[in-house]
Design an enzyme around this catalytic site. Structure first.
Site, PDB file in Angstrom:
ATOM      1  N   GLU A 250      42.089  56.427  48.644  1.00  0.00           N
ATOM      2  CA  GLU A 250      42.851  57.309  49.398  1.00  0.00           C
ATOM      3  C   GLU A 250      44.089  57.261  48.863  1.00  0.00           C
ATOM      4  O   GLU A 250      44.301  56.535  47.978  1.00  0.00           O
ATOM      5  CB  GLU A 250      42.696  56.347  50.787  1.00  0.00           C
ATOM      6  CG  GLU A 250      41.591  56.322  51.700  1.00  0.00           C
ATOM      7  CD  GLU A 250      41.796  55.271  52.993  1.00  0.00           C
ATOM      8  OE1 GLU A 250      42.892  54.664  52.874  1.00  0.00           O
ATOM      9  OE2 GLU A 250      40.823  55.235  53.594  1.00  0.00           O
ATOM     10  N   LYS A 252      47.819  56.703  48.421  1.00  0.00           N
ATOM     11  CA  LYS A 252      48.699  55.542  49.029  1.00  0.00           C
ATOM     12  C   LYS A 252      50.107  56.027  49.034  1.00  0.00           C
ATOM     13  O   LYS A 252      50.895  56.458  48.054  1.00  0.00           O
ATOM     14  CB  LYS A 252      48.647  54.525  47.881  1.00  0.00           C
ATOM     15  CG  LYS A 252      49.673  53.435  48.363  1.00  0.00           C
ATOM     16  CD  LYS A 252      49.735  51.901  47.567  1.00  0.00           C
ATOM     17  CE  LYS A 252      50.441  50.842  48.111  1.00  0.00           C
ATOM     18  NZ  LYS A 252      51.537  50.908  48.530  1.00  0.00           N
ATOM     19  N   ARG A 257      54.374  51.955  57.405  1.00  0.00           N
ATOM     20  CA  ARG A 257      53.105  51.554  58.085  1.00  0.00           C
ATOM     21  C   ARG A 257      53.181  51.412  59.805  1.00  0.00           C
ATOM     22  O   ARG A 257      54.126  50.690  59.960  1.00  0.00           O
ATOM     23  CB  ARG A 257      52.298  50.500  57.689  1.00  0.00           C
ATOM     24  CG  ARG A 257      50.815  50.090  58.070  1.00  0.00           C
ATOM     25  CD  ARG A 257      50.444  48.758  57.534  1.00  0.00           C
ATOM     26  NE  ARG A 257      49.029  48.597  57.800  1.00  0.00           N
ATOM     27  CZ  ARG A 257      48.181  47.904  57.208  1.00  0.00           C
ATOM     28  NH1 ARG A 257      48.707  47.391  55.918  1.00  0.00           N
ATOM     29  NH2 ARG A 257      47.110  47.612  57.439  1.00  0.00           N
ATOM     30  N   ARG A 272      54.701  47.186  60.516  1.00  0.00           N
ATOM     31  CA  ARG A 272      54.030  46.070  59.626  1.00  0.00           C
ATOM     32  C   ARG A 272      54.560  44.846  60.014  1.00  0.00           C
ATOM     33  O   ARG A 272      53.727  43.863  60.149  1.00  0.00           O
ATOM     34  CB  ARG A 272      54.151  46.420  58.189  1.00  0.00           C
ATOM     35  CG  ARG A 272      53.805  45.631  57.345  1.00  0.00           C
ATOM     36  CD  ARG A 272      53.782  45.848  55.846  1.00  0.00           C
ATOM     37  NE  ARG A 272      53.411  44.845  54.899  1.00  0.00           N
ATOM     38  CZ  ARG A 272      52.863  45.309  53.734  1.00  0.00           C
ATOM     39  NH1 ARG A 272      52.996  46.306  53.222  1.00  0.00           N
ATOM     40  NH2 ARG A 272      52.805  44.020  53.021  1.00  0.00           N
ATOM     41  N   GLU A 301      50.278  55.669  58.130  1.00  0.00           N
ATOM     42  CA  GLU A 301      51.414  55.740  57.433  1.00  0.00           C
ATOM     43  C   GLU A 301      52.258  56.977  57.521  1.00  0.00           C
ATOM     44  O   GLU A 301      52.046  57.817  57.690  1.00  0.00           O
ATOM     45  CB  GLU A 301      51.114  55.747  55.660  1.00  0.00           C
ATOM     46  CG  GLU A 301      52.296  55.408  54.974  1.00  0.00           C
ATOM     47  CD  GLU A 301      52.677  53.662  54.662  1.00  0.00           C
ATOM     48  OE1 GLU A 301      51.869  53.108  55.131  1.00  0.00           O
ATOM     49  OE2 GLU A 301      53.583  53.433  53.939  1.00  0.00           O
ATOM     50  N   PHE A 341      45.034  55.885  58.636  1.00  0.00           N
ATOM     51  CA  PHE A 341      43.626  55.566  57.747  1.00  0.00           C
ATOM     52  C   PHE A 341      42.929  54.626  58.441  1.00  0.00           C
ATOM     53  O   PHE A 341      41.971  54.053  57.777  1.00  0.00           O
ATOM     54  CB  PHE A 341      44.493  54.966  56.420  1.00  0.00           C
ATOM     55  CG  PHE A 341      45.552  53.927  56.740  1.00  0.00           C
ATOM     56  CD1 PHE A 341      45.274  52.539  56.985  1.00  0.00           C
ATOM     57  CD2 PHE A 341      46.837  54.206  56.566  1.00  0.00           C
ATOM     58  CE1 PHE A 341      45.970  51.568  57.163  1.00  0.00           C
ATOM     59  CE2 PHE A 341      47.882  53.052  56.432  1.00  0.00           C
ATOM     60  CZ  PHE A 341      47.354  52.010  57.044  1.00  0.00           C
ATOM     61  N   ARG A 419      44.601  39.341  53.080  1.00  0.00           N
ATOM     62  CA  ARG A 419      44.875  40.154  51.981  1.00  0.00           C
ATOM     63  C   ARG A 419      43.806  39.833  50.956  1.00  0.00           C
ATOM     64  O   ARG A 419      43.418  38.740  50.640  1.00  0.00           O
ATOM     65  CB  ARG A 419      46.108  39.585  51.147  1.00  0.00           C
ATOM     66  CG  ARG A 419      46.559  40.397  49.899  1.00  0.00           C
ATOM     67  CD  ARG A 419      47.644  39.937  49.281  1.00  0.00           C
ATOM     68  NE  ARG A 419      49.083  40.062  49.664  1.00  0.00           N
ATOM     69  CZ  ARG A 419      49.705  40.816  50.003  1.00  0.00           C
ATOM     70  NH1 ARG A 419      49.331  42.202  49.437  1.00  0.00           N
ATOM     71  NH2 ARG A 419      50.984  40.762  50.863  1.00  0.00           N
ATOM     72  N   LYS A 425      45.116  48.164  45.851  1.00  0.00           N
ATOM     73  CA  LYS A 425      46.222  49.085  45.501  1.00  0.00           C
ATOM     74  C   LYS A 425      46.336  49.299  43.992  1.00  0.00           C
ATOM     75  O   LYS A 425      46.270  48.432  43.293  1.00  0.00           O
ATOM     76  CB  LYS A 425      47.495  48.644  46.230  1.00  0.00           C
ATOM     77  CG  LYS A 425      47.961  47.546  45.749  1.00  0.00           C
ATOM     78  CD  LYS A 425      49.295  47.142  46.502  1.00  0.00           C
ATOM     79  CE  LYS A 425      49.681  45.473  46.389  1.00  0.00           C
ATOM     80  NZ  LYS A 425      50.752  45.111  47.211  1.00  0.00           N
TER      81      LYS A 425
HETATM   82  P1  AMP Z   1      52.009  47.329  49.323  1.00  0.00           P
HETATM   83  O1  AMP Z   1      53.387  47.564  50.548  1.00  0.00           O
HETATM   84  O2  AMP Z   1      52.269  47.702  47.906  1.00  0.00           O
HETATM   85  O3  AMP Z   1      51.596  45.914  49.434  1.00  0.00           O
HETATM   86  O4  AMP Z   1      50.790  48.235  49.775  1.00  0.00           O
HETATM   87  C1  AMP Z   1      50.103  48.231  51.073  1.00  0.00           C
HETATM   88  C2  AMP Z   1      50.930  49.191  52.203  1.00  0.00           C
HETATM   89  O5  AMP Z   1      50.539  50.656  51.648  1.00  0.00           O
HETATM   90  C3  AMP Z   1      50.184  49.234  53.503  1.00  0.00           C
HETATM   91  O6  AMP Z   1      51.021  48.232  54.432  1.00  0.00           O
HETATM   92  C4  AMP Z   1      50.653  50.507  54.025  1.00  0.00           C
HETATM   93  O7  AMP Z   1      51.970  50.744  54.460  1.00  0.00           O
HETATM   94  C5  AMP Z   1      50.793  51.354  52.717  1.00  0.00           C
HETATM   95  N1  AMP Z   1      49.648  52.435  52.497  1.00  0.00           N
HETATM   96  C6  AMP Z   1      49.932  53.859  52.208  1.00  0.00           C
HETATM   97  N2  AMP Z   1      48.705  54.356  52.058  1.00  0.00           N
HETATM   98  C7  AMP Z   1      47.726  53.663  52.694  1.00  0.00           C
HETATM   99  C8  AMP Z   1      46.400  53.731  52.828  1.00  0.00           C
HETATM  100  N3  AMP Z   1      45.770  54.605  52.634  1.00  0.00           N
HETATM  101  N4  AMP Z   1      45.546  52.587  53.346  1.00  0.00           N
HETATM  102  C9  AMP Z   1      46.307  51.570  53.672  1.00  0.00           C
HETATM  103  N5  AMP Z   1      47.559  51.228  53.457  1.00  0.00           N
HETATM  104  C10 AMP Z   1      48.431  52.326  52.866  1.00  0.00           C
END
Ligand code: AMP
Length: 583
Positions: A250, A252, A257, A272, A301, A341, A419, A425
């Site tokens: 998907e 990102k 969130r 979040r 998001e 999502f 997690r 990611k």
């Molecule tokens: P990070 O903030 O780098 O830890 O990445 C996780 C965050 O990416 C999630 O908490 C979401 O806010 C965001 N996010 C963006 N696109 C997606 C997606 N397709 N699925 C899940 N989370 C996503």
């Protein structure tokens, strides 16, 4: 139960940085507490008046506390202000100036936890004209009925700066030990906490019932669920290795969130970190209002878009929505869209145990028949099974203004607060062109010199060790700060100053001028991770006496207001990035 007992416990907890000792203090106060006020006690220990998702901001400024202390002590406001400038903490000022009060008060009515809690709630709920006077009267009456030790912690509770260094994990350990006799039941409590976000409720249920009652806590509408999180991978093959068979990829998106709870016409939105942001997104609310379902809990998001090109804009543009006033105008100036999502609850049923592919199918089914226009869309998703497919898709995502992609296991359940490798990611770094950013929490600072006198010069940053629930240092950063941002960060940090290094921070021999509660997360860029004898991230894992450090760290300008300290980049992430650098 008298508040004095809790205040004495707070005072002992303040003196220790040992997690075991903190747990012991918590267990002994929990054991002494009557069952019917266990929840209130837990909230007060958390420095709150309710579950995590309810704001605990009492709306009291320093000035009002100074006025209250002046009325109670007979000292002038100027005298108290001076003391405050010297000591730097109004709780300590209260302790200091009220020292002799109890001896001179003949009849001292003992303050109970129940009464204190109810009064703090009244202070929080008083609003409108004349409310400041009412709040002042409540505060004065509390302080008049307390010893200087109690006054110190009442002031700290009111100002939201209790700062005892107690992590939720520690509190869960203590609740588990108190009511089940064993720490190992923490896992079960943790699951309940992840779906209910309410430690007070868990302690209350457990104190009255059994561990089975905790096991039956399930997700409910309008109670935010702690979000599922993603592991970081550094290349497509690593992602595919973790999933047997096809994966879902998907976009990102670099937005915020949002968890949506909807039942009929009632809609609430949570971030979040479980903050209720329903009023920030009136445009998203009206689009959601069009959806004709009995109920749902979904996640997506929210991202700002350029009205002309419809391209995604960076996170900073979205932060402009975080205003209290003029929301209607800001809505027009900074349009956003919601990219869904996940689906966690639908038609009265918990969907977290259903495989992701089925949750997505349900989302498609719900949204194919709805008139939500282009305000709400499903996140771009494809099936992938080969490295080149992931590479091409990442390129497409980056071209569309995304941060990278998410690779998800189609058979995975939604695991609240976890997690795991079910979600991965994959950010820009693996392409080798752009270095990925990391999110680090500020734990200490050196005073500024020259142009930076009065502000902080270098900030000590840390990663999160999720296994041990501690923060490990990784670098000091002093570049990338504009004067304005530095003022903003200094103001924010001043809310979190503590007397000594925080109990959950591991900093080796590093000396700092000031220490902070780990709260504020910054986005940092660095071209390389190196071994260092100074920092504690992944210490001794690669070489005895050495940890990992960021070389030439630079602040990107982005304060990650959406992330809590525990959402910072983990020690494990850094270790993996270091390893991938060597390949
Ligand atoms: P990070 O903030 O780098 O830890 O990445 C996780 C965050 O990416 C999630 O908490 C979401 O806010 C965001 N996010 C963006 N696109 C997606 C997606 N397709 N699925 C899940 N989370 C996503």
């Amino acid at each position: 139960m008298n508040f004095l007992e809790l205040a004495e416990t707070f005072a002992m907890m303040e003196k220790t940085t040992s997690r075991l000792e903190l747990t012991d203090h918590l267990v002994s106060i929990l054991k002494k507490t009557p069952t019917d006020i266990i929840d209130k006690l837990v909230y007060l220990i958390q420095g709150k008046l309710g579950p995590d998702y309810e704001s605990s901001d009492l709306g009291i400024a320093d000035k009002l506390i100074i006025k209250s202390l002046s009325l109670v002590s007979g000292h002038s406001p100027a005298y108290i202000q001076n003391k405050y400038s010297d000591i730097g903490d109004l709780g300590e000022v209260a302790y200091n100036i009220l020292t002799n009060k109890i001896q001179t008060t003949l009849i001292h009515q003992l303050l109970t936890i129940e009464y204190l809690f109810e009064t703090l709630l009244k202070i929080a709920n008083t609003s409108g004209t004349g409310s400041l006077d009412v709040k002042l009267r409540f505060i004065v009456s509390l302080l008049n009925n307390s010893s200087n030790l109690e006054a110190k912690f009442i002031v700290k509770l009111i100002l939201g700066n209790l700062r005892l260094g107690i992590a939720n994990f520690t509190l869960l350990d203590a609740i588990s030990l108190t009511f089940t006799g064993e720490k190992k039941n923490r896992r079960i409590l943790e699951r309940a906490y992840n779906v209910s976000s309410d430690l007070g409720k868990i302690a209350l249920i457990l104190s009255k019932g059994s561990i089975e009652d905790i096991q039956s806590i399930s997700i409910s509408l309008f109670i935010p669920i702690r979000p599922m999180l993603a592991e970081r991978v550094s290349n497509p093959s690593e992602a595919l290795e973790k999933i047997n068979g096809d994966a879902l990829a998907e976009f990102k998106i670099d937005g915020e969130r949002i968890q949506i709870h909807k039942k009929g016409k009632k809609i609430e939105l949570f971030t979040r970190s479980l903050e209720n942001v329903t009023s920030n997104f009136p445009d998203i609310l009206s689009a959601l209002d069009e959806i004709e379902t009995k109920d749902l809990i979904a996640e997506g998001e929210v991202v700002a878009i350029d009205p002309a090109t419809k391209k995604y804009l960076p996170f900073q543009a979205l932060m402009r929505r975080r205003r209290k006033y003029n929301i209607q105008q800001i809505t027009l100036d900074y349009p956003v869209i919601l990219n869904l999502f996940d689906l966690l609850y639908y038609n009265g049923l918990d969907k977290t145990h259903v495989p992701l592919s089925e949750r997505r199918r349900l989302l498609e089914e719900i949204f194919s028949t709805q008139k939500t226009g282009d305000k709400i869309i499903l996140i771009d998703q494809i099936k992938v099974s080969r490295i080149d497919e992931i590479e091409n898709y990442t390129e497409k995502a980056l071209k569309n203004g995304c941060e990278g992609i998410m690779v998800k296991n189609p058979n995975s359940q939604y695991r609240a607060g976890a997690r795991e490798w079910a979600w991965m990611k994959l950010k820009k770094e693996y392409s080798g062109e752009v270095t990925d950013s990391v999110d680090l929490v500020i734990v200490g600072a050196l005073h500024g010199k020259g142009r930076r006198v009065g502000k902080y010069g270098a900030l000590l940053l840390a990663t999160y060790d999720a296994e041990r629930d501690v923060f490990c240092t990784i670098c000091k950063v002093g570049t990338g700060f504009t004067d304005n941002v530095l003022i903003d960060i200094t103001d924010k940090l001043n809310m979190h100053v503590i007397k000594h290094k925080h109990s959950r921070v591991e900093s080796g021999n590093t000396k700092m001028d000031t220490w902070f509660e780990p709260k504020i997360v910054l986005e940092i860029l660095s071209p390389e991770i190196t071994l260092s004898p100074v920092y504690t991230t992944a210490i001794n894992r690669i070489k005895s006496g050495y940890g990992l450090a960021l070389r030439f760290p630079k602040f990107t300008g982005k304060i990650r207001e959406d992330k809590s300290a525990e959402d910072a980049t983990t020690v494990k992430d850094i270790f993996e990035i270091y390893r991938s650098q060597l390949k």
